[in-house]
Design a protein around this motif. Structure first.
Motif, PDB file in Angstrom:
ATOM      1  N   UNK A 181      26.306  41.586  43.478  1.00  0.00           N
ATOM      2  CA  UNK A 181      26.697  42.816  42.802  1.00  0.00           C
ATOM      3  C   UNK A 181      28.197  43.063  42.935  1.00  0.00           C
ATOM      4  N   UNK A 182      28.737  42.842  44.126  1.00  0.00           N
ATOM      5  CA  UNK A 182      30.178  42.988  44.317  1.00  0.00           C
ATOM      6  C   UNK A 182      30.950  42.028  43.420  1.00  0.00           C
ATOM      7  N   UNK A 183      30.475  40.789  43.358  1.00  0.00           N
ATOM      8  CA  UNK A 183      31.155  39.788  42.537  1.00  0.00           C
ATOM      9  C   UNK A 183      31.079  40.148  41.060  1.00  0.00           C
ATOM     10  N   UNK A 184      29.907  40.601  40.608  1.00  0.00           N
ATOM     11  CA  UNK A 184      29.751  40.955  39.197  1.00  0.00           C
ATOM     12  C   UNK A 184      30.680  42.101  38.814  1.00  0.00           C
ATOM     13  N   UNK A 185      30.747  43.122  39.651  1.00  0.00           N
ATOM     14  CA  UNK A 185      31.643  44.237  39.338  1.00  0.00           C
ATOM     15  C   UNK A 185      33.104  43.784  39.309  1.00  0.00           C
ATOM     16  N   UNK A 186      33.472  42.866  40.179  1.00  0.00           N
ATOM     17  CA  UNK A 186      34.839  42.334  40.152  1.00  0.00           C
ATOM     18  C   UNK A 186      35.096  41.559  38.864  1.00  0.00           C
ATOM     19  N   UNK A 187      34.072  40.853  38.364  1.00  0.00           N
ATOM     20  CA  UNK A 187      34.205  40.143  37.095  1.00  0.00           C
ATOM     21  C   UNK A 187      34.391  41.121  35.934  1.00  0.00           C
ATOM     22  N   UNK A 188      33.726  42.253  36.011  1.00  0.00           N
ATOM     23  CA  UNK A 188      33.788  43.243  34.937  1.00  0.00           C
ATOM     24  C   UNK A 188      35.078  44.048  34.992  1.00  0.00           C
TER      25      UNK A 188
END
Length: 311
Positions: free
Chosen positions: A209-216
């Motif tokens: 989830x942390x990684x996905x938000x950083x991607x977004x």
């Protein structure tokens, strides 16, 4: 207690059989394993087209409608698929959208919105809003009852549905009669107890989830200036939003941010129905669809949509 043993017994085998997902290294493989669209669904016609409204980038959409519909205007749902804003496509929800069409006698438009990290915020919400605006336009040949338009989605799609409700309110339309954000991805800050609690590698967990938000959101993730159209939990005012149905499993990473959002909707005077399923993890009703709790969860949100669109 071991995490697996906290899962409802009928859902445990499904969780144990899920392959681990580690981002960003596993993104390409996860994208390649997304379910293929169904070739046909009984009683449902599926078409694809590219749509746009004035000044907006064209958006591919997948359209579901009754195969033998008459000339009467039908209610409509703008459905946004899940996948953490980094995975997925509309065809992965063919079976569910087919059930929505059959139960609610409605038309569904599902945008193939651009994904991060190649297309960070605001690409997904811009594409989804374009599709919603087109759905509500005169002359789109869909024969829509524009007094009965809803938005919905699951996971990241649920976050987009909540953001679309905010955006439609703030822009003065399209008018929405209902929102169906299911176990929604609402908050980039990842500060709640449940955001720390869920670390199992086979589930959508804290690290992913942390990684996905950083991607977004890039470096802005978790900071002070994130838009509520990216993370609806950031919205300061939830008044004036359409009635909502929201559900989530008790062992879902998004549990606490969802419950906080539900509470704030209720405090703002928004009619909201909420279901919390003990022992349920993220997307459990699709992982083990034959389980009693999965059938019940799906039946309840399908019924909620059908009731909202036909009352």
């Amino acid at each position: 207690m071991d995490f697996i043993h906290r899962i409802a017994p009928e859902l445990q085998e499904g969780a144990a059989g899920l392959p681990p997902l580690q981002l960003p290294e596993g993104l390409a493989a996860a994208r390649s394993s997304v379910p293929m669209p169904a070739e046909s669904l009984d009683g449902v016609r599926i078409t694809e087209r590219v749509v746009s409204v004035s000044g907006a980038q064209p958006v591919p959409v997948r359209i579901y409608e009754p195969a033998n519909r008459n000339d009467h205007a039908l209610p409509a749902l703008l459905w946004t698929h899940g996948g953490g804003y980094i995975l997925g496509n509309p065809g992965g929800d063919d079976a569910l959208c087919g059930r929505f069409v059959q139960a609610a006698n409605c038309v569904i438009v599902s945008p193939d919105y651009r994904l991060a990290p190649e297309h960070p915020f605001p690409a997904a919400i811009e594409d989804s809003y374009t599709a919603l605006a087109w759905l509500a336009e005169d002359g789109n040949e869909l024969k829509i009852d524009r007094s009965r338009i809803a938005v919905g989605g699951a996971s990241a799609g649920g976050g987009l549905a909540a953001a679309l409700a905010l955006m439609a309110r703030d822009k003065g339309g399209p008018a929405l009669c209902f929102q169906l954000p299911l176990y929604p991805m609402l908050d980039d800050r990842n500060l709640t107890p449940s955001s720390h609690e869920i670390t199992h590698p086979a589930l959508w967990n804290r690290a992913n989830n942390l990684t996905a938000w950083e991607m977004v959101l890039g470096a802005a993730a978790g900071g002070a200036e994130v838009s509520p159209y990216a993370a609806p939990a950031r919205a300061g005012d939830l008044a004036g939003l359409p009635p909502a149905y929201i559900c989530i499993g008790q062992l879902d990473l998004f549990r606490d941010e969802t419950m906080e959002y539900v509470t704030r909707l209720a405090q703002a005077g928004v009619a909201v129905e909420f279901h919390l399923y003990p022992g349920g993890y993220h997307g459990f009703e699709h992982v083990v669809p034959e389980a009693e709790v999965s059938r019940r969860a799906m039946q309840e949100y399908i019924h909620a949509l059908a009731k909202a669109l036909n009352s």
